[in-house]
Design a protein around this motif. Structure first.
Motif, short mmCIF file in Angstrom:
data_model
loop_
_atom_site.label_atom_id
_atom_site.label_comp_id
_atom_site.label_asym_id
_atom_site.label_seq_id
_atom_site.Cartn_x
_atom_site.Cartn_y
_atom_site.Cartn_z
N GLN A 106 19.07 -20.57 -56.32
CA GLN A 106 17.69 -21.01 -56.13
C GLN A 106 16.84 -19.84 -55.64
O GLN A 106 17.32 -18.97 -54.90
CB GLN A 106 17.64 -22.16 -55.12
N CYS A 107 15.57 -19.83 -56.04
CA CYS A 107 14.62 -18.77 -55.66
C CYS A 107 13.97 -19.13 -54.32
O CYS A 107 13.42 -20.22 -54.17
CB CYS A 107 13.56 -18.60 -56.74
N TYR A 108 14.07 -18.23 -53.34
CA TYR A 108 13.46 -18.41 -52.02
C TYR A 108 12.52 -17.25 -51.73
O TYR A 108 12.44 -16.29 -52.50
CB TYR A 108 14.54 -18.47 -50.93
N HIS A 109 11.88 -17.30 -50.54
CA HIS A 109 10.95 -16.22 -50.18
C HIS A 109 11.68 -14.89 -49.99
O HIS A 109 11.07 -13.83 -50.05
CB HIS A 109 10.17 -16.59 -48.91
N PHE A 110 12.99 -14.93 -49.76
CA PHE A 110 13.75 -13.68 -49.57
C PHE A 110 14.55 -13.30 -50.82
O PHE A 110 15.33 -12.35 -50.80
CB PHE A 110 14.69 -13.80 -48.36
N GLY A 111 14.37 -14.04 -51.93
CA GLY A 111 15.09 -13.72 -53.17
C GLY A 111 16.01 -14.86 -53.59
O GLY A 111 15.87 -16.00 -53.14
N TRP A 112 16.97 -14.53 -54.48
CA TRP A 112 17.91 -15.54 -54.98
C TRP A 112 19.02 -15.80 -53.96
O TRP A 112 19.49 -14.89 -53.29
CB TRP A 112 18.56 -15.07 -56.28
N PHE A 113 19.41 -17.06 -53.84
CA PHE A 113 20.61 -17.41 -53.07
C PHE A 113 21.25 -18.62 -53.73
O PHE A 113 20.55 -19.57 -54.09
CB PHE A 113 20.27 -17.76 -51.62
N PRO A 114 22.61 -18.62 -53.88
CA PRO A 114 23.50 -17.47 -53.65
C PRO A 114 23.39 -16.46 -54.78
O PRO A 114 22.68 -16.68 -55.77
CB PRO A 114 24.88 -18.13 -53.59
N SER A 115 24.10 -15.36 -54.66
CA SER A 115 24.10 -14.34 -55.70
C SER A 115 24.71 -14.90 -56.99
O SER A 115 25.53 -15.83 -56.94
CB SER A 115 24.91 -13.12 -55.25
N PRO A 116 24.32 -14.34 -58.15
CA PRO A 116 24.90 -14.83 -59.41
C PRO A 116 26.42 -14.67 -59.41
O PRO A 116 26.96 -13.77 -58.76
CB PRO A 116 24.26 -13.93 -60.48
N PRO A 117 27.13 -15.53 -60.14
CA PRO A 117 28.60 -15.41 -60.22
C PRO A 117 29.00 -14.23 -61.11
O PRO A 117 28.16 -13.51 -61.64
CB PRO A 117 29.02 -16.74 -60.84
N VAL A 118 30.29 -14.07 -61.26
CA VAL A 118 30.86 -13.06 -62.17
C VAL A 118 31.69 -13.80 -63.20
O VAL A 118 32.41 -14.75 -62.87
CB VAL A 118 31.72 -12.05 -61.38
#
Length: 488
Positions: free
Chosen positions: A103-115
């Motif tokens: 999800q997009c937040y004021h500090f960026g994406w969380f959690p990071s994309p998977p691999v």
């Protein structure tokens, strides 16, 4: 004068509509927007030209487009607005390692994309926890994506996610079992339960009571239950035998380790063993009580679940679980030196978390003056604000002391607001004195030096035939000598 700033800014601490030069206001932006320096609040000051400085700004919170080698994500956009969720999938023959969405937040994406990996490692036995154990029989080896559940010993309460997952050779964070000694409400509030002794509105941790079921609503025998950490154990199952339970379509029934045929309904007090169709191999158990499953069956469609909740900078770390269904709530609390701004609780609504609060370093009151320095000068006006009519300074505000004539500062001349306190202020030191004043027809007692410390004295003596006029001693004060005598 300055007019009220633009309407998309919310002004705090004042109802004024006109401001005079040097007036300072604090503002916050609407949800989905941020200030120019990415802080939860902004500060601006009215200038003598009738304009706010710096200009109040609220910018839309946006996140950059993600990348996922050997996989894909949707929806695909150049930029994403605050709150938008992206879901990840891996290409054929690849395994996803990490969260299924972000999800997009004021500090960026969380959690990071998977691999996306060709092979993901399995896990050994899950870690043991104090005062608790794994529900069911553990095995020696688990595959990537397998999950297990913990349960606490009867006198302890589980804190954190009860379910952990094997992710590429490592188990996710384990919960803990604590004894918090919370009181319990009356057992008579449990449907169809009758207390066989004196009732109270509240019972203490460790209290035991005797209760039974109303006639026709379950076992007629008396039972002893105990208040443990805010819950009655064992929970008495007294229910109307007529309502039955229907297993939801999101589960598969399991019997002796194998899938069994779906049941149309299960009678009251009937027990089923199941696992979720959406993924995972954990076999869970539920009992039908008054037409409802106990514990509630937690298998929601992936589309309506939320990503793992955000870790807010400056807040206590959250133990992340697996699935967050619609209506799930997460509570935040800040670390000791931080202050919470915004609601302390967010809810999962239709696959998205509400905007989380901020944790900002605590503000400081005006700094204390020191004897030898002028009133300190604020180095950065944007960190000045008003709260309940008082001037406060935000974390990062800096003041610079300037010493008065005759003094020097011992220590850094700047102080900074950090974690609600100012860094150490400098101390005052009187300046030393240079060579002593020359007086005709005199001699001095002692050795002549180049530098004299504050407080040192020099005594003059007139030559033969001369009379001293004025005090014979001079003192070094604030870098200067007191007035010397003369001889006549």
């Amino acid at each position: 004068s300055c007019a009220t700033p633009h309407s998309n800014i919310l002004i705090h601490h004042t109802n004024k509509t006109m401001f005079m030069p040097e007036d300072t206001i604090e503002y916050t932006c609407l949800e989905g927007y941020k200030t120019a320096n990415n802080t939860p609040t902004g500060t601006t000051r009215c200038g003598i030209n009738g304009e706010w400085s710096p200009t109040p700004q609220c910018l839309a919170i946006e996140c950059e487009m993600l990348t996922l080698p050997n996989g894909n994500f949707s929806p695909k956009k150049g930029r994403y607005r605050n709150g938008e969720v992206v879901k990840f999938t891996c290409a054929s023959k690849y395994v996803r390692v990490g969260s299924a969405s972000a999800q997009c937040y004021h500090f960026g994406w969380f959690p990071s994309p998977p691999v996306c990996k060709v092979n993901a490692r399995g896990c050994g036995p899950p870690p043991e926890i104090t005062n608790g154990s794994i529900a069911g029989d553990p095995v020696e080896q688990y595959q990537h994506g397998d999950s297990v559940q913990y349960e606490c010993n009867i006198e302890f309460k589980l804190v954190g996610s009860k379910e952990i997952e094997c992710v590429d050779g490592q188990w996710s964070s384990s919960p803990s079992c604590i004894e918090d000694k919370m009181p319990c409400g009356s057992p008579s509030s449990i449907p169809n339960v009758v207390l066989r002794q004196e009732d109270h509105a509240q019972f203490s941790h460790g209290d035991e009571v005797i209760c039974g079921c109303k006639r026709g609503s379950g076992n007629s025998k008396e039972m002893k239950i105990k208040c443990l950490n805010g819950e009655w154990k064992p929970l008495p199952l007294c229910a109307d035998p007529s309502p039955q339970c229907v297993p939801p379509l999101t589960v598969e029934l399991v019997d002796n380790g194998r899938l069994s045929k779906p049941k149309k309904e299960t009678r009251s007090h009937g027990v089923i063993r199941y696992r979720c169709r959406s993924g995972g191999r954990t076999v869970k158990q539920a009992t039908c009580v008054s037409g409802k499953w106990s514990p509630e069956i937690e298998c929601t469609a992936e589309e309506s679940t939320c990503p793992p909740p955000p870790q807010v900078p400056g807040a206590q770390e959250i133990t992340i679980g697996r699935n967050y269904k619609n209506g799930s709530k997460i509570t935040f609390s800040c670390l000791e030196s931080f202050q919470l701004i915004g609601a302390n609780e967010i809810t999962c609504i239709e696959g998205k978390w509400q905007s989380p609060p901020y944790c900002v370093e605590r503000s400081c009151l005006p700094p204390q003056p020191i004897e030898c320095a002028d009133v300190p000068r604020l180095e950065n006006q944007n960190f000045k604000s008003k709260k309940e009519g008082k001037t406060i300074y935000l974390a990062g505000a800096r003041f610079k002391y300037v010493s008065r004539s005759g003094y020097i500062l011992d220590g850094p001349s700047e102080i900074t607001c950090s974690k609600g306190n100012w860094t150490s202020a400098p101390t005052c030191m009187e300046m030393p004195c240079g060579s002593i004043p020359k007086v005709a027809n005199t001699q001095i007692e002692g050795r002549n030096k180049e530098i004299y410390e504050p407080g040192e004295t020099i005594r003059y003596q007139c030559d033969a035939g001369f009379l001293i006029v004025g005090p014979p001693e001079i003192i070094c004060r604030e870098g200067n000598w007191t007035a010397p005598p003369f001889c006549e």
